[in-house]
Design an enzyme around this catalytic site. Sequence first.
Site, PDB file in Angstrom:
ATOM      1  N   SER A 169     -25.468  49.269  83.022  1.00 54.62           N
ATOM      2  CA  SER A 169     -26.618  48.175  82.264  1.00 54.62           C
ATOM      3  C   SER A 169     -27.964  48.100  81.748  1.00 54.62           C
ATOM      4  O   SER A 169     -28.548  48.794  82.673  1.00 54.62           O
ATOM      5  CB  SER A 169     -25.970  47.068  83.675  1.00 54.62           C
ATOM      6  OG  SER A 169     -27.084  46.124  83.362  1.00 54.62           O
ATOM      7  N   HIS A 188     -22.340  48.559  79.682  1.00 53.81           N
ATOM      8  CA  HIS A 188     -22.579  47.560  80.069  1.00 53.81           C
ATOM      9  C   HIS A 188     -23.712  46.460  79.579  1.00 53.81           C
ATOM     10  O   HIS A 188     -24.841  46.528  79.642  1.00 53.81           O
ATOM     11  CB  HIS A 188     -22.646  47.283  81.973  1.00 53.81           C
ATOM     12  CG  HIS A 188     -22.237  46.345  82.338  1.00 53.81           C
ATOM     13  ND1 HIS A 188     -20.881  45.612  82.283  1.00 53.81           N
ATOM     14  CD2 HIS A 188     -23.025  45.135  83.224  1.00 53.81           C
ATOM     15  CE1 HIS A 188     -21.282  45.394  83.041  1.00 53.81           C
ATOM     16  NE2 HIS A 188     -22.288  44.699  83.725  1.00 53.81           N
ATOM     17  N   ASP A 206     -25.085  43.071  79.625  1.00 54.33           N
ATOM     18  CA  ASP A 206     -25.270  41.503  80.248  1.00 54.33           C
ATOM     19  C   ASP A 206     -25.709  40.039  80.145  1.00 54.33           C
ATOM     20  O   ASP A 206     -26.650  39.722  79.593  1.00 54.33           O
ATOM     21  CB  ASP A 206     -25.887  41.653  81.488  1.00 54.33           C
ATOM     22  CG  ASP A 206     -25.303  42.607  83.480  1.00 54.33           C
ATOM     23  OD1 ASP A 206     -23.937  42.112  83.252  1.00 54.33           O
ATOM     24  OD2 ASP A 206     -26.032  43.711  83.099  1.00 54.33           O
ATOM     25  N   MET A 252     -26.761  36.217  80.138  1.00 55.03           N
ATOM     26  CA  MET A 252     -26.610  34.685  80.071  1.00 55.03           C
ATOM     27  C   MET A 252     -27.159  33.907  79.949  1.00 55.03           C
ATOM     28  O   MET A 252     -28.051  34.286  78.817  1.00 55.03           O
ATOM     29  CB  MET A 252     -27.280  35.166  81.666  1.00 55.03           C
ATOM     30  CG  MET A 252     -27.669  36.770  82.353  1.00 55.03           C
ATOM     31  SD  MET A 252     -28.270  37.166  83.608  1.00 55.03           S
ATOM     32  CE  MET A 252     -27.666  39.171  84.970  1.00 55.03           C
ATOM     33  N   HIS A 277     -20.286  42.155  79.636  1.00 57.85           N
ATOM     34  CA  HIS A 277     -19.760  41.037  80.812  1.00 57.85           C
ATOM     35  C   HIS A 277     -20.614  39.705  80.567  1.00 57.85           C
ATOM     36  O   HIS A 277     -22.085  39.520  80.158  1.00 57.85           O
ATOM     37  CB  HIS A 277     -21.226  41.329  81.523  1.00 57.85           C
ATOM     38  CG  HIS A 277     -20.607  40.556  83.634  1.00 57.85           C
ATOM     39  ND1 HIS A 277     -21.694  41.478  84.015  1.00 57.85           N
ATOM     40  CD2 HIS A 277     -19.870  39.370  83.495  1.00 57.85           C
ATOM     41  CE1 HIS A 277     -21.358  40.031  85.138  1.00 57.85           C
ATOM     42  NE2 HIS A 277     -20.962  39.152  85.292  1.00 57.85           N
ATOM     43  N   MET A 317     -21.603  35.574  81.252  1.00 59.00           N
ATOM     44  CA  MET A 317     -21.804  35.056  82.770  1.00 59.00           C
ATOM     45  C   MET A 317     -22.871  33.781  82.051  1.00 59.00           C
ATOM     46  O   MET A 317     -23.990  33.257  81.693  1.00 59.00           O
ATOM     47  CB  MET A 317     -23.137  35.667  83.589  1.00 59.00           C
ATOM     48  CG  MET A 317     -22.779  37.194  84.793  1.00 59.00           C
ATOM     49  SD  MET A 317     -23.894  37.696  84.584  1.00 59.00           S
ATOM     50  CE  MET A 317     -23.899  39.067  83.482  1.00 59.00           C
ATOM     51  N   MET A 330     -18.131  41.446  91.832  1.00 59.48           N
ATOM     52  CA  MET A 330     -19.795  41.206  91.634  1.00 59.48           C
ATOM     53  C   MET A 330     -20.114  41.679  93.136  1.00 59.48           C
ATOM     54  O   MET A 330     -19.829  40.668  94.162  1.00 59.48           O
ATOM     55  CB  MET A 330     -20.287  39.436  91.741  1.00 59.48           C
ATOM     56  CG  MET A 330     -20.131  39.707  89.833  1.00 59.48           C
ATOM     57  SD  MET A 330     -21.089  40.233  89.106  1.00 59.48           S
ATOM     58  CE  MET A 330     -22.793  40.545  89.218  1.00 59.48           C
ATOM     59  N   GLY A 341     -26.713  37.138  87.688  1.00 56.06           N
ATOM     60  CA  GLY A 341     -28.385  36.694  87.504  1.00 56.06           C
ATOM     61  C   GLY A 341     -29.415  37.921  86.741  1.00 56.06           C
ATOM     62  O   GLY A 341     -30.040  37.281  86.207  1.00 56.06           O
ATOM     63  N   PHE A 342     -29.425  38.299  87.903  1.00 53.27           N
ATOM     64  CA  PHE A 342     -30.404  39.484  87.665  1.00 53.27           C
ATOM     65  C   PHE A 342     -29.984  40.450  88.302  1.00 53.27           C
ATOM     66  O   PHE A 342     -29.082  41.274  89.352  1.00 53.27           O
ATOM     67  CB  PHE A 342     -31.342  38.960  88.547  1.00 53.27           C
ATOM     68  CG  PHE A 342     -32.127  37.072  88.357  1.00 53.27           C
ATOM     69  CD1 PHE A 342     -32.598  36.876  87.961  1.00 53.27           C
ATOM     70  CD2 PHE A 342     -31.544  36.377  89.549  1.00 53.27           C
ATOM     71  CE1 PHE A 342     -33.472  35.234  87.453  1.00 53.27           C
ATOM     72  CE2 PHE A 342     -31.444  35.001  89.225  1.00 53.27           C
ATOM     73  CZ  PHE A 342     -32.725  34.855  88.084  1.00 53.27           C
ATOM     74  N   GLY A 343     -30.621  41.664  87.895  1.00 58.19           N
ATOM     75  CA  GLY A 343     -30.229  43.712  88.467  1.00 58.19           C
ATOM     76  C   GLY A 343     -31.539  43.023  89.195  1.00 58.19           C
ATOM     77  O   GLY A 343     -32.214  42.428  89.810  1.00 58.19           O
ATOM     78  N   ASP A 389     -19.560  45.841  90.360  1.00 61.08           N
ATOM     79  CA  ASP A 389     -21.568  45.478  89.591  1.00 61.08           C
ATOM     80  C   ASP A 389     -22.894  44.494  90.598  1.00 61.08           C
ATOM     81  O   ASP A 389     -22.002  43.710  91.359  1.00 61.08           O
ATOM     82  CB  ASP A 389     -20.788  44.362  88.321  1.00 61.08           C
ATOM     83  CG  ASP A 389     -21.795  44.294  87.509  1.00 61.08           C
ATOM     84  OD1 ASP A 389     -23.373  44.429  87.928  1.00 61.08           O
ATOM     85  OD2 ASP A 389     -22.307  43.392  86.826  1.00 61.08           O
ATOM     86  N   GLY A 390     -23.087  45.422  90.539  1.00 55.52           N
ATOM     87  CA  GLY A 390     -24.711  45.227  91.663  1.00 55.52           C
ATOM     88  C   GLY A 390     -25.055  45.971  92.785  1.00 55.52           C
ATOM     89  O   GLY A 390     -24.395  45.734  93.456  1.00 55.52           O
ATOM     90  N   GLY A 391     -26.694  46.538  92.628  1.00 58.25           N
ATOM     91  CA  GLY A 391     -27.077  46.700  94.058  1.00 58.25           C
ATOM     92  C   GLY A 391     -26.007  48.158  93.744  1.00 58.25           C
ATOM     93  O   GLY A 391     -26.248  48.887  95.002  1.00 58.25           O
ATOM     94  N   GLY A 405     -27.420  49.775  86.517  1.00 58.43           N
ATOM     95  CA  GLY A 405     -28.401  49.539  86.126  1.00 58.43           C
ATOM     96  C   GLY A 405     -29.642  49.896  86.940  1.00 58.43           C
ATOM     97  O   GLY A 405     -30.431  50.873  86.170  1.00 58.43           O
TER      98      GLY A 405
END
Length: 222
Positions: free
Chosen positions: A7, A32, A34, A36, A65, A67, A136, A141-143, A174-176, A196
């Site tokens: 990402s 990837h 994102d 938004m 992706h 959003m 998710m 909304g945020f990395g 996706d995320g963390g 990311g």
Amino acid sequence: MNHIAVSILNCDFGALNREIEMINDSSAEWFHLDIMDGVFVPNISFGFPVIQAVKKKATKPLDVHLMIAAADRYITEFAQAGADWLTVHFEACTHLHRTVQNIHQEGMKAGVCLNPHTPVSVLEDMIGDIDLVLLMSVNPGFGGQAFIANTFEKVACLRNMIERKGSKALIEVDGGVDLRNIADLAKAGVDVFVVGSFIFRSTHPLQTIRELTEKSSPKYVI
Ligand code: DX5
Ligand code: ZN
């Protein structure tokens, strides 16, 4: 086919070409991106000019992706900008089946994304029609947010549904995602790992991607 999708949300946009080259040279298989809109999620990222710039230099597929609230309105534009995989949110699409048909008609692979609060069972009647399910593991909304542990149960549930229904959908998370959880996620059945901030915050992004690839590979997991 486990692999990493990098990402670029938290990359250095002032040095975008260099960041793209780094990803081209890495063991990651996808970019990837994102998107938004400040409506579906409380943040605004980037749009078509950035996707086009990435497409020009990237030697790997673009996993886009969305959003955004009005995905249907822009499907053709995302295809023209260079998306290979286009993923929309279940929570943002009233006529999801039609949206997926439109994505396919534009020659892209279609993904559906679920927020942390949305159960995988909502895809029971559509899993055969989609190429990828994006779970998710943070609120979109945020990395740089903390991984939500309940994702493991969702992966298991989704893997079961995919096998039961004979679907070919890939499971993407996706995320963390980082070096602490990637091997367990691979073990649980995840195919594609979006990473990311963990990459762009590290001192040696190329080496970090290599370590993530190794830790998520079936050889390591078994
Ligand atoms: C969050 C985005 C993610 C994010 C990756 O809304 O969809 O792709 O950039 O998350 P981190 O930064 O945690 O790897
Ligand atoms: Zn994403």
